[in-house]
Each structure stands twice: as structure tokens, then as C-alpha cells.
Design an enzyme around this catalytic site. Structure first.
Site, mmCIF file in Angstrom:
data_model
loop_
_atom_site.group_PDB
_atom_site.id
_atom_site.type_symbol
_atom_site.label_atom_id
_atom_site.label_comp_id
_atom_site.label_asym_id
_atom_site.label_seq_id
_atom_site.Cartn_x
_atom_site.Cartn_y
_atom_site.Cartn_z
ATOM 1 N N HIS A 80 0.800 -1.262 -0.017
ATOM 2 C CA HIS A 80 0.061 0.016 -0.026
ATOM 3 C C HIS A 80 0.943 0.997 -0.025
ATOM 4 C CE1 HIS A 80 -4.028 2.206 1.298
ATOM 5 N NE2 HIS A 80 -3.023 2.968 1.122
ATOM 6 N N HIS A 87 1.583 5.477 -1.833
ATOM 7 C CA HIS A 87 1.274 6.727 -2.629
ATOM 8 C C HIS A 87 2.631 7.189 -3.256
ATOM 9 C CE1 HIS A 87 -3.139 6.652 -0.997
ATOM 10 N NE2 HIS A 87 -2.543 6.199 0.252
ATOM 11 N N LYS A 116 -9.317 -0.401 -5.926
ATOM 12 C CA LYS A 116 -9.431 0.373 -4.413
ATOM 13 C C LYS A 116 -10.763 1.031 -4.351
ATOM 14 C CE LYS A 116 -7.896 1.959 -0.462
ATOM 15 N NZ LYS A 116 -6.690 2.903 -0.449
ATOM 16 N N HIS A 171 -10.552 1.132 1.753
ATOM 17 C CA HIS A 171 -10.195 2.085 2.700
ATOM 18 C C HIS A 171 -11.298 2.019 3.766
ATOM 19 C CE1 HIS A 171 -8.599 5.985 4.353
ATOM 20 N NE2 HIS A 171 -9.750 5.630 5.062
ATOM 21 N N HIS A 197 -4.580 -0.613 5.831
ATOM 22 C CA HIS A 197 -4.249 0.080 6.922
ATOM 23 C C HIS A 197 -5.188 0.149 8.194
ATOM 24 C CE1 HIS A 197 -6.828 2.864 4.922
ATOM 25 N NE2 HIS A 197 -5.791 3.399 4.056
ATOM 26 N N LEU A 249 -5.059 9.180 7.829
ATOM 27 C CA LEU A 249 -6.376 8.252 7.831
ATOM 28 C C LEU A 249 -6.218 6.906 7.638
ATOM 29 C CD1 LEU A 249 -8.583 11.130 6.876
ATOM 30 C CD2 LEU A 249 -8.455 10.300 9.029
ATOM 31 N N ASP A 308 1.567 2.670 3.537
ATOM 32 C CA ASP A 308 0.639 3.798 3.378
ATOM 33 C C ASP A 308 1.371 5.001 3.458
ATOM 34 O OD1 ASP A 308 -1.864 5.167 2.811
ATOM 35 O OD2 ASP A 308 -2.304 5.283 4.855
HETATM 36 C C1 NCD Z 1 -3.874 9.044 1.887
HETATM 37 C C2 NCD Z 1 -3.114 9.999 0.942
HETATM 38 O O1 NCD Z 1 -2.671 11.006 1.406
HETATM 39 O O2 NCD Z 1 -3.403 9.932 -0.015
HETATM 40 N N1 NCD Z 1 -3.620 9.657 3.443
HETATM 41 C C3 NCD Z 1 -3.560 9.176 4.771
HETATM 42 O O3 NCD Z 1 -3.960 9.640 5.519
HETATM 43 N N2 NCD Z 1 -3.541 7.675 4.585
HETATM 44 C C4 NCD Z 1 -5.109 8.551 1.490
HETATM 45 C C5 NCD Z 1 -5.373 7.243 2.249
HETATM 46 O O4 NCD Z 1 -4.686 6.320 2.228
HETATM 47 O O5 NCD Z 1 -6.347 7.182 2.982
HETATM 48 ZN ZN ZN Z 2 -3.445 4.946 1.610
#
Ligand code: NCD
Ligand code: ZN
Length: 346
Positions: A14, A16, A100, A137, A175, A220, A248
Site C-alpha cells: 500500500h 502513494h 481500490k 479504505h 491500513h 487516516l 501507506d
Molecule cells: C492518504 C493520502 O494522502 O493519499 N492519506 C492518509 O492519511 N493515509 C490516503 C489514504 O490512504 O487514506
Molecule cells: Zn493510503
């Protein structure tokens, strides 16, 4: 002589990576600790089609420096309009690993997310037929739902009925952050897996809200109570194949985090492996680290484990104060703090 730890090369289930200029900063960092990464699709606009996911993957690979190896596994962003043809196309594409689901409004860039999960049931059926995993999520978003209860309520109100109705759907609850989530995953079969981040294993909500408000610890699902953290540590260190590493890591530029309305997201990629190692060592479970980082995820997804390795050395170092430059500066989670384990090579 300092202690070393040699594990099969991890995968990040996971992650970003963002887009554009940021890729040049972010891709090499993640390629430094993992071979494969499940890349989240919450760009602006979101990655909703196979064609968009392939183009995004090309941009990620173009940012990979020579000499590093990395295999981004792409995801599609589910909307209320996602149709069966897109599911079939995604399942036929080796570079796409799943779809997702963001409940609309749950987190960063989730505005185009799903508003009526029940109406998407035929799509979940199609995904089950084609063996395409659903990555979730898991938070409800209604105003009456307290932020600290949103994951538990999602499990009770949405996820449990969903997995009971749609037989054979492979689901990853992403997460996970609370004891209820651990108990729910433990109560199901191997079709339900869960990723666990370093921050949810390392901190409880005090770390966000005592001695001043700490925006870089805000993500989150939000950090929960100590009893939740203890349940997550027990799950991660159990060796149980349903729990695996998903950082995450979610960078936002400094100004977007240190703001009167700061974005959710913890940029943990520079320190993730070090923190996982520290947590497992403190739990007396270093022998279970490799299962969590490198074996359970591939097993869940039906993929081979990586053949190469990663070495960590017990060697105190400090997390960088920032990474990137110009208008692309990111403050890593735990910036400037001392860590016990350091990734040193292959
Ligand atoms: C993530 C993001 O910034 O893209 N933020 C987070 O707090 N984890 C999005 C997500 O996975 O919820
Ligand atoms: Zn995420």
C-alpha cells in the site's frame, strides 16, 4: 560487531507515489526498500481506467534511476460508475493488481469515491468471478460517526455484510488501525487480508495530540488508543499470513501538512523498514519480520516471493529532516529522530 538482519526483499502492499515532479523524489526511496509496491490511484483526477493506470505506471518507471529495480503493481480507483468491462480489462492486465474502494469523502482525494456501496454489488460479483482483489479504505464517513469509531463502524455496517454476501471476493482491509479490525480479520478465512502501517504499530493518538499537535503523525485512519496499537502489534508479529506490510506512505508537501487545515498522510517511506524492525524487536519477534514484510503479502496475492534480499544493520541513525527540493519538499515521518535499524543493502 553490529547485528545484522537479512530478509527476503520486502514488498509494500500500500503506497502513494503521487505524480509529476514528485515521482523523481519518491520512487527511488520506495525502490530502496521494496521490490513491488501496490500503487494507490488517488491522483487528481483519479486513476479509474486500465489505460490511465498503464500510463501512470509508465510515468513511475520513467522516474526510476538506472540501477534500481522496482515493479509497481497498479490499482484502479472505484467510482459509482465502474463497470464490468473495466473489471474484466483490469483482471486481464498483469500490471493491475486490484481495485481500490474509497468511500466518498473518507480521505485525501476521495471525492470521486463510492457513495452507495450496495449498488456496486454486481461489480464485486464480477471481481470475485475474475479473482480480482478489492482493496478497501475501511471508514464510514457520515457526520454522526466519530472519527475514532469510523473503522469499527465500517466493519460492522458495510464490510461484514459485503463479504458475507459476495462469496469468494478477495478483500484487503487497508491500513487497519483498531482492535476490532484485527479481531474481524482473525474471524474470517484467507480471502480477507489486511495491511498494517509502521505508524499504527509505533504510535498511539497521544503522539499526535499531546505536547502540541503533530501534523506529520496525522493520517487516516487516525491513530487510535494504546490497546488498539497492542492488538495491531500482536497481529503483525503473529506470523499469520493474513497480515502484511503496507506502509501507506502518503507524502504531502510541507505547506500542505503544516497548515491550519493539514492534509492526512504520513510520509514514512524513508523510515518504514527501520520502524517495523524496531517494533518487531521490541515485541521479541524479529524472527517474524520476514513473514510480515516479504512472505505473507505475496502469498495472499498468489505471487512468488522475491528472490533477492535486504539487509538491515543495528546501527543508530537519524531520519532525514526533509527530502526533495524547490516546491517539492516533503518532511518525513519521525524527521530528525534517532532509529535503531538501518537498511544497508541487498
Ligand atoms: C492518504 C493520502 O494522502 O493519499 N492519506 C492518509 O492519511 N493515509 C490516503 C489514504 O490512504 O487514506
Ligand atoms: Zn493510503
Amino acid at each position: 560487531m553490529s547485528e545484522t538482519l537479512r530478509i527476503k526483499r520486502p514488498d509494500d502492499w500500500h503506497l502513494h507515489l503521487r505524480d509529476g515532479e514528485a515521482l523523481k523524489t519518491l520512487v527511488p526511496i520506495s525502490a530502496g526498500y521494496c521490490q513491488r509496491a501496490v500503487v494507490m490511484p488517488n491522483l487528481v483526477p483519479p486513476v479509474t481506467t486500465v489505460a490511465a493506470a498503464k500510463a501512470y505506471r509508465d510515468r513511475v518507471m520513467a522516474a526510476l534511476p538506472d540501477g534500481q529495480s522496482f515493479n509497481p503493481l497498479m490499482t484502479l480507483y472505484m467510482t459509482q460508475e465502474t463497470d464490468a468491462a473495466e473489471v474484466r480489462a483490469a483482471s486481464a492486465c498483469d500490471e493491475i493488481i486490484g481495485i481500490k474502494l474509497y468511500p466518498a469523502g473518507a480521505t485525501t482525494n476521495s471525492a470521486s469515491g463510492v457513495t452507495d456501496i450496495r449498488r456496486l454489488e454486481p461489480i464485486f460479483e464480477t471481481m470475485a468471478d475474475y479473482g480480482l482483489p478489492l482493496l478497501v479504505h475501511g471508514e464510514v464517513t457520515t457526520d454522526d460517526a466519530d472519527i475514532f469509531d469510523r473503522e469499527a463502524r465500517f466493519i460492522d455496517e458495510i464490510l461484514e455484510p459485503l463479504v458475507n454476501r459476495v462469496a469468494n471476493l478477495k478483500v484487503v482491509l487497508e491500513h487497519i488501525s483498531c482492535r476490532n479490525a484485527v479481531e474481524f480479520v482473525n474471524s474470517r478465512d484467507k480471502l480477507l487480508g489486511a495491511t498494517i502501517t509502521p505508524q499504527h504499530l509505533y504510535m498511539n493518538r497521544n503522539a499526535m495530540l499531546t505536547g502540541g499537535i503533530r501534523p506529520h503523525n496525522y493520517c487516516l485512519p487516525v491513530l487510535k488508543r494504546e490497546e488498539d496499537r497492542q492488538a495491531l502489534i500482536a497481529a503483525a508479529t503473529s506470523g499469520d499470513q493474513r497480515f502484511f506490510m503496507g506502509t501507506d506512505s502518503a507524502p504531502h508537501v510541507r505547506e500542505a501538512k503544516e497548515s491550519d487545515c493539514g492534509c492526512a498522510g504520513t510520509f514514512n517511506a524513508p523510515v518504514a523498514l527501520a520502524v517495523y524492525a524496531e517494533v518487531f524487536e521490541d515485541a521479541g519477534a524479529l524472527d517474524k519480520l520476514e513473514a510480515f514484510t516479504s512472505s505473507n503479502g505475496p502469498r495472499f496475492y498468489g505471487l512468488p516471493e522475491n528472490a533477492d534480499h535486504l539487509t538491515l544493520k543495528k546501527n543508530s541513525w537519524r531520519a532525514p529532516a526533509k527530502v526533495g527540493s524547490g516546491n517539492q519538499q516533503f518532511v518525513p515521518w519521525l524527521a530528525g529522530e534517532s532509529l535503531r535499524w538501518q537498511v544497508t543493502g541487498t
